[in-house]
Design a protein around this motif. Structure first.
Motif, PDB file in Angstrom:
ATOM      1  N   MET A   1       0.846  -1.197   0.000  1.00 19.52           N
ATOM      2  CA  MET A   1       0.000   0.000   0.000  1.00 19.52           C
ATOM      3  C   MET A   1       0.882   1.248   0.000  1.00 19.52           C
ATOM      4  N   SER A   2       0.451   2.239  -0.760  1.00 17.15           N
ATOM      5  CA  SER A   2       1.228   3.469  -0.824  1.00 17.15           C
ATOM      6  C   SER A   2       1.230   4.146   0.538  1.00 17.15           C
ATOM      7  N   GLY A   3       2.260   4.919   0.797  1.00 20.32           N
ATOM      8  CA  GLY A   3       2.335   5.604   2.087  1.00 20.32           C
ATOM      9  C   GLY A   3       1.535   6.887   2.064  1.00 20.32           C
ATOM     10  N   LEU A   4       2.125   7.916   2.684  1.00 20.72           N
ATOM     11  CA  LEU A   4       1.420   9.187   2.775  1.00 20.72           C
ATOM     12  C   LEU A   4       1.574  10.037   1.527  1.00 20.72           C
ATOM     13  N   ALA A   5       2.204   9.433   0.519  1.00 23.41           N
ATOM     14  CA  ALA A   5       2.586  10.218  -0.654  1.00 23.41           C
ATOM     15  C   ALA A   5       1.388  10.824  -1.367  1.00 23.41           C
ATOM     16  N   PHE A   6       1.655  11.926  -2.044  1.00 21.21           N
ATOM     17  CA  PHE A   6       0.691  12.575  -2.925  1.00 21.21           C
ATOM     18  C   PHE A   6       0.369  11.610  -4.059  1.00 21.21           C
ATOM     19  N   ASN A   7      -0.913  11.453  -4.385  1.00 20.51           N
ATOM     20  CA  ASN A   7      -1.297  10.519  -5.433  1.00 20.51           C
ATOM     21  C   ASN A   7      -1.834  11.290  -6.642  1.00 20.51           C
ATOM     22  N   GLY A   8      -1.106  11.200  -7.736  1.00 17.03           N
ATOM     23  CA  GLY A   8      -1.444  11.973  -8.935  1.00 17.03           C
ATOM     24  C   GLY A   8      -2.817  11.641  -9.501  1.00 17.03           C
ATOM     25  N   THR A   9      -3.207  10.367  -9.435  1.00 16.15           N
ATOM     26  CA  THR A   9      -4.503   9.970  -9.995  1.00 16.15           C
ATOM     27  C   THR A   9      -5.651  10.537  -9.151  1.00 16.15           C
ATOM     28  N   VAL A  10      -5.497  10.459  -7.824  1.00 14.82           N
ATOM     29  CA  VAL A  10      -6.522  11.034  -6.936  1.00 14.82           C
ATOM     30  C   VAL A  10      -6.607  12.540  -7.193  1.00 14.82           C
ATOM     31  N   ALA A  11      -5.436  13.162  -7.363  1.00 17.42           N
ATOM     32  CA  ALA A  11      -5.404  14.611  -7.596  1.00 17.42           C
ATOM     33  C   ALA A  11      -6.119  14.966  -8.887  1.00 17.42           C
ATOM     34  N   SER A  12      -5.873  14.187  -9.926  1.00 21.10           N
ATOM     35  CA  SER A  12      -6.482  14.481 -11.217  1.00 21.10           C
ATOM     36  C   SER A  12      -8.010  14.340 -11.145  1.00 21.10           C
ATOM     37  N   LEU A  13      -8.505  13.276 -10.504  1.00 22.25           N
ATOM     38  CA  LEU A  13      -9.961  13.098 -10.360  1.00 22.25           C
ATOM     39  C   LEU A  13     -10.552  14.235  -9.526  1.00 22.25           C
ATOM     40  N   THR A  14      -9.837  14.615  -8.457  1.00 26.01           N
ATOM     41  CA  THR A  14     -10.332  15.686  -7.580  1.00 26.01           C
ATOM     42  C   THR A  14     -10.386  17.007  -8.338  1.00 26.01           C
TER      43      THR A  14
END
Lengths: 308, 255
Positions: free
Chosen positions: B1-14
């Motif tokens: 599982m990814s850590g606390l990192a910024f997630n580009g896909t979540v950002a793009s959907l948001t």
């Protein structure tokens, strides 16, 4: 191969018991979760999808508790009942985003494969907001299978689908089941369930009412006592003739507030009763004016299963 | 599982759901109103030397504090903070993020970054431009209010993001906080000002203005130490708690 197990699971919301002491085991193949609206099917699926903690009992995937463990989604795919997705995104971009969120090594090829499986390649570049209900359902399905999960949970997947789309999804579920995946889908329509599910779990009012092969469930449903309301030219004579028949267990004369009388009959053997009634009426010279099954609603069929 | 990192896909959907056409229009109206007001003041200053003197005195900080920090930032923080996750929770589409092997804190941090990006684009940068328009230079006033707006914007976005995860009435609660608590109660009850993001960020502005602060009429209700500490604590605590709430978020209230 994955096994989802529910052991003495209950879930309540305040004073309302949504799921009551359910024990169930889902193996590979397609299982149908049947029950009327409000029976607790979605609550059960939410618990199996790890979104809801059981108030009592355990829900596990291959022995691991499902609640609050995001790692389970590597193995679990979910098709939610609600239609809303990210409407401003194209079908392709949405399925691709789901593949990326699963951190798949080759998200493009996984998305292409999933979209091809649900036959949405032609419409993949359109925004989701332009899709019909059936198309949205198929894109939802593509997002759920993009990571090839071993467990697939579908909440009322046939809602809003036309017969052709329905047939296609049924074939797809069959196929996925044959590949050794564990598939559960919910529905409130028996005919829908029995066409694809080898096994049926019936929920009524939060309780696990019946479980087994669909033929067994079908037999239980058709062989239950049936209630009829009959109006005739001579209700009293018909009532006395009916109670003498072995296929009935109770007969009552009733008068409604408008002064219209009727005979209420409880038949224990549906098939014998429908043959006996016209024969008796003819023999006694009684004219049948109206024969009305009093309890044919799905809810009453399910209620019978619970009270057994 | 990814850590606390910024997630580009979540950002793009948001970003796509946050910056729909209508919302972008509403978001743009607020800074445009600020800039229009500042340009108007500047034009008047060109005509009237009294107003010109005021602009180099208290008028510019007053406008930036009253319109920039007290109105623009809480409203943008509210729209961006709640908009980054609230509609997804209401509609149920959040399930597509939650049914993934993703760290819930990473989802919240990513959404906060997107919300802060919107606040910077539609709030902090316009405050900087407004400062330049009013004062005619990239001087202490412009820099101080830009940094103050950024501090306020981050805190507002974090608090309102948490509200959206914790309550279905996030927008109403946010408006009550921003308009009633900070503006009305804060104006009448001095003690209430100590619990106000607006005042904490003004403390940052006051410190950056240094000795000129009192001449320019910038006077925060709390000191820099308290203001900065509270800004950091509230932002971090709101983000952590939002992540916790997201872990146990109930998708649909079924009974």
């Amino acid at each position: 191969m994955s096994v989802v197990e529910l052991d003495k699971v209950s879930r309540w919301f305040g004073n309302v018991v949504a799921v009551n002491d359910v024990t169930m085991r889902l193996d590979t193949g397609v299982t149908g979760l049947l029950g009327p609206n409000g029976a607790g099917k979605s609550t059960l699926i939410n618990m199996m999808a790890g979104f809801l903690a059981p108030s009592a009992g355990t829900v596990t995937l291959d022995g691991r508790p499902l609640y609050r463990d995001p790692e389970i989604y590597r193995e679990v795919g979910l098709v939610p009942e609600r239609e809303e997705m990210y409407d401003a995104v194209s079908g392709w971009n949405f399925v691709l985003a789901n593949a990326k969120l699963h951190q798949l090594p080759d998200p493009e090829s996984a998305a292409r494969q999933a979209i091809a499986t649900v036959e949405m390649a032609d419409a993949q570049d359109r925004d989701i907001r332009t899709y019909s209900k059936g198309m949205k359902q198929r894109i939802k399905m593509a997002t759920a299978i993009v990571h090839e999960p071993t467990v697939l949970l579908l909440d009322e997947p046939f809602n809003g689908m036309d017969p052709r789309q329905r047939m296609h999804l049924m074939e797809l579920l069959h196929e996925l089941g044959d590949q050794g995946r564990t598939i559960l889908f919910s529905s409130h329509i028996l005919e829908e369930v029995e066409q694809i599910a080898a096994r049926i779990e019936v929920m009524v009012s939060g309780r696990h009412a019946a479980s087994g092969d669909f033929r067994e469930i079908r037999r239980l449903m058709t062989q239950r006592p049936h209630q009829y309301t009959i109006r005739s030219s001579d209700d009293r004579a018909l009532a006395s003739a009916m109670i003498a028949e072995p296929c009935t267990s109770g007969v009552e004369l009733s008068v409604d507030p408008h002064g219209v009388s009727a005979v209420q009959v409880q038949a224990t053997d549906y098939s014998a009763f429908v043959h006996a009634l016209p024969r008796l009426a003819s023999r006694h010279g009684i004219r049948l004016l109206e024969v009305h099954p009093a309890d044919e609603s799905l809810e009453s069929v399910f209620s019978y299963l619970v009270s057994r | 599982m990814s850590g606390l990192a910024f997630n580009g896909t979540v950002a793009s959907l948001t970003r796509r759901s946050l910056l729909g056409r209508k919302r972008t229009l509403v978001l743009a109206l607020l800074p445009l109103a600020l800039l229009a007001l500042c340009i108007f003041a500047r034009v008047l200053g060109g005509i009237d030397s009294g107003i010109e003197r005021e602009l180099s005195g208290r008028l510019a900080p007053d406008l930036l504090a009253a319109f920039g920090i007290a109105i623009l930032m809480p409203l943008l923080g509210l729209i961006a903070g709640t908009g980054a996750i609230g509609p997804e929770i209401d509609e149920g589409s959040i399930v597509y993020l939650l049914a993934k092997p993703l760290n819930r804190y990473s989802i919240i941090v990513t959404k906060l970054v997107v919300a802060v990006g919107v606040v910077v684009g539609f709030g902090v940068l316009p405050v900087a431009v407004a400062g330049v328009v009013l004062t005619g230079e990239v001087g202490a006033v412009t820099v101080a209010f830009t940094v103050g707006a950024l501090a306020a914007g981050v805190a507002y976005a974090a608090v309102f993001l948490l509200l959206a995860v914790a309550s279905r009435n996030a927008v109403v609660l946010g408006l009550i906080y921003a308009l009633i608590w900070e503006s009305l109660v804060g104006g009448l009850v001095p003690g209430a000002q100590a619990l106000s993001i607006q005042q904490w960020s003004l403390a940052v502005v006051e410190r950056l203005l240094g000795d000129d602060a009192s001449r320019l009429g910038v006077d925060a209700a709390v000191g820099l130490g308290t203001g900065l500490t509270l800004l950091v604590v509230v932002t971090v605590a709101a983000t952590v708690y939002a992540g916790r709430r997201l872990q146990t978020l109930r998708l649909n209230d079924e009974t």
